[in-house]
Structures are given as structure tokens and as C-alpha cells.
Design a protein around this motif. Structure first.
Motif: not given
Length: 275
Positions: A70-92
Motif C-alpha cells: 500500500f504505502d512506502l515511507e518516507i519522504i521528508r520535505i525540509a530546507e534544500g529539498f530535492d525531489a529528484r533524490s527520491y527517484l530510487p524510492l519512486l522506481e521501487a
């Protein structure tokens, strides 16, 4: 009405991803949640990203059992957030055919946090995943109203969502009317557990106490004082329920399988008393 239940990571945190899928199948959960990235540097997680054999074993377990992710954890949006750094999680997530990703908001600049969330939603769309923003009272998204405001300001992306956790509902300023005001299309699942309340304790909880309870010491539904009946009556009756009941001491005493079994049985009896 029969509900759909997911075995949350915190309720099965001794399991590898394929073990969690097979445990869920044994006990009667339809889905599992996986924590493939830690919630803080060096914190516990399940290892699958960059490990093709674990991915193959997890997909095979899904195929064998019919249990979904159902769900995967976790993406944290902090100062300096780079959404593309989470591509491996999205691909999984795409490989596992997951439905949602849990998102936490830590950036105290709400405009910047909103922009980061909007960029994340855009990046996630091709992967078929929703970005479920979880309000937590010690974060920069402390309540349901803040989560809804951020999503609306972001333009309410098609894959936006708000995750309602019973513990955070109770320990934030969120009311039942606030829960009812969340548009149905933003609700994809909710998390159930119980805990002592401020009224029972007679004083507020510190941030450190709230974090400890959330990560280490939740109670089974009916054991605390949270208005779970009011909360789940306010939420859509067909909303999938993530059973997130971590109690490290009791889990160690009972063992992983028995604890996860009790969590599902008690949650089901509470939400479906006539079943």
C-alpha cells in the motif's frame, strides 16, 4: 462493512519486505506498508532499494500471496529539498505496484514547503503514486488544516493526499470537523492505534514525548482514550486502514507474528463490531 487492512511498517518492523508480505498473508491483511528510507539518518528501515534480489523476492511474495504494497515511507520535505533524490524510492514503488508514499513536512518556510510538495507531486505522477502528506504536531505540518492549506496552495495536484493518523489527530489541534472538511479525493488511507490522551494525563505532551509514543509505544484500539469511534465515523467508511501499532516492549515479549495478529484482530473488532 468489511474494511481493507494494511500491516504498517511499525507493526512489523522486524520483517524484511518479503517477510512482511508473507506475514500479512498468513494473518489476513490485504496490504503491507514498507519503510524503504529511514525517518531520520541512521534510523531503522527495511532494505530493498539497490538490492535487486530483495525486490525479486518481494515481488514473488506478492505474486504468491496476493498481498499488495500500500504505502512506502518516507519522504521528508525540509530546507534544500530535492525531489529528484527520491527517484530510487519512486522506481521501487512502481516495481512493487505500491499505491502511496508517506510525506512529512519539516520546512518551517511554508511557501517553500508548498513549492517542494508541488514539485514532488509532479515528479511522482508517472509512477502512479499518491503523495500523502501526514500532519504531525511536532512538524511544520502540525494539523489537518495546515495539510489542507498546503495542498490547496500547491494547486491540489491530482495525486495529492492527506494521511490521518489517529495518534496525531488526538495530539494535534485537529477536530472532527476538520477531518470532515477534508475532501474525499484527498483521503487514500488512515492509520489506527490508541494512546493516553491529554485529558487522561492531565497535562500536555512535550514534543519528545509525542515522538517517543509515535515510534515506540502505541496502544491497541480501546486501550487508550483517543476518540477512535468519532474519528473513523468522520472518515469515509470504505477508507483502507493501516494498522500502525508499535509497542516495542510488548512486541519483544509476544513476538512479531502474535503481535501483528493481535493488532489486526483488535482493530477489526473495534471497527467492525458486528463482523
Amino acid at each position: 462493512m468489511s474494511r481493507i487492512y494494511s500491516l504498517a511498517y511499525l507493526t512489523s518492523n522486524t520483517c524484511t519486505p518479503p517477510q512482511a508480505v508473507r506475514l500479512a498473508a498468513e494473518l489476513g491483511y490485504a496490504f503491507v506498508g514498507l519503510r524503504l528510507l529511514p525517518n531520520a539518518a541512521g534510523a531503522p528501515q527495511q532494505f530493498l532499494i539497490g538490492q535487486p534480489e530483495v525486490l525479486r523476492e518481494t515481488v514473488a511474495a506478492q505474486r504468491d500471496t496476493g498481498v499488495g504494497i500500500f504505502d512506502l515511507e518516507i519522504i521528508r520535505i525540509a530546507e534544500g529539498f530535492d525531489a529528484r533524490s527520491y527517484l530510487p524510492l519512486l522506481e521501487a514503488g512502481a516495481a512493487l505496484k505500491a499505491k502511496a508514499v508517506l510525506v512529512a513536512g519539516d520546512d518551517t518556510d511554508e511557501a517553500r514547503l508548498t513549492d517542494g510538495y508541488a514539485r514532488l507531486c509532479e515528479l511522482m505522477q508517472p509512477y502512479g503514486l499518491t503523495a500523502d502528506l501526514e500532519f504531525m504536531p511536532w512538524t511544520a505540518v502540525p494539523d489537518a488544516n495546515a495539510a489542507l492549506r498546503i495542498i490547496n496552495t500547491a494547486g491540489r495536484p491530482a495525486n495529492a493526499g492527506i494521511l490521518v493518523d489517529a495518534l496525531h489527530f488526538d495530539r494535534s489541534s485537529t477536530t472532527l470537523d476538520d477531518i470532515r472538511a477534508i475532501p474525499r479525493e484527498l483521503l487514500h488511507y488512515a492509520q489506527i492505534c490508541d494512546a493516553p490522551t491529554r485529558a487522561q494525563r492531565g497535562s500536555d505532551f512535550t514534543g519528545e514525548e509525542m515522538i517517543h509514543a509515535a515510534r515506540c509505544e502505541r496502544l491497541l484500539p480501546g486501550e487508550g482514550g483517543i476518540d477512535l469511534k468519532g474519528l473513523f465515523d468522520a472518515l469515509p467508511q470504505d477508507l483502507p486502514v493501516s494498522v500502525e501499532v508499535v509497542h516495542l516492549e510488548r512486541m519483544a515479549q509476544l513476538g512479531q507474528t502474535e503481535w501483528a495478529r493481535q493488532c489486526l484482530a483488535v482493530s477489526r473488532a473495534f471497527l467492525e463490531p458486528q463482523a
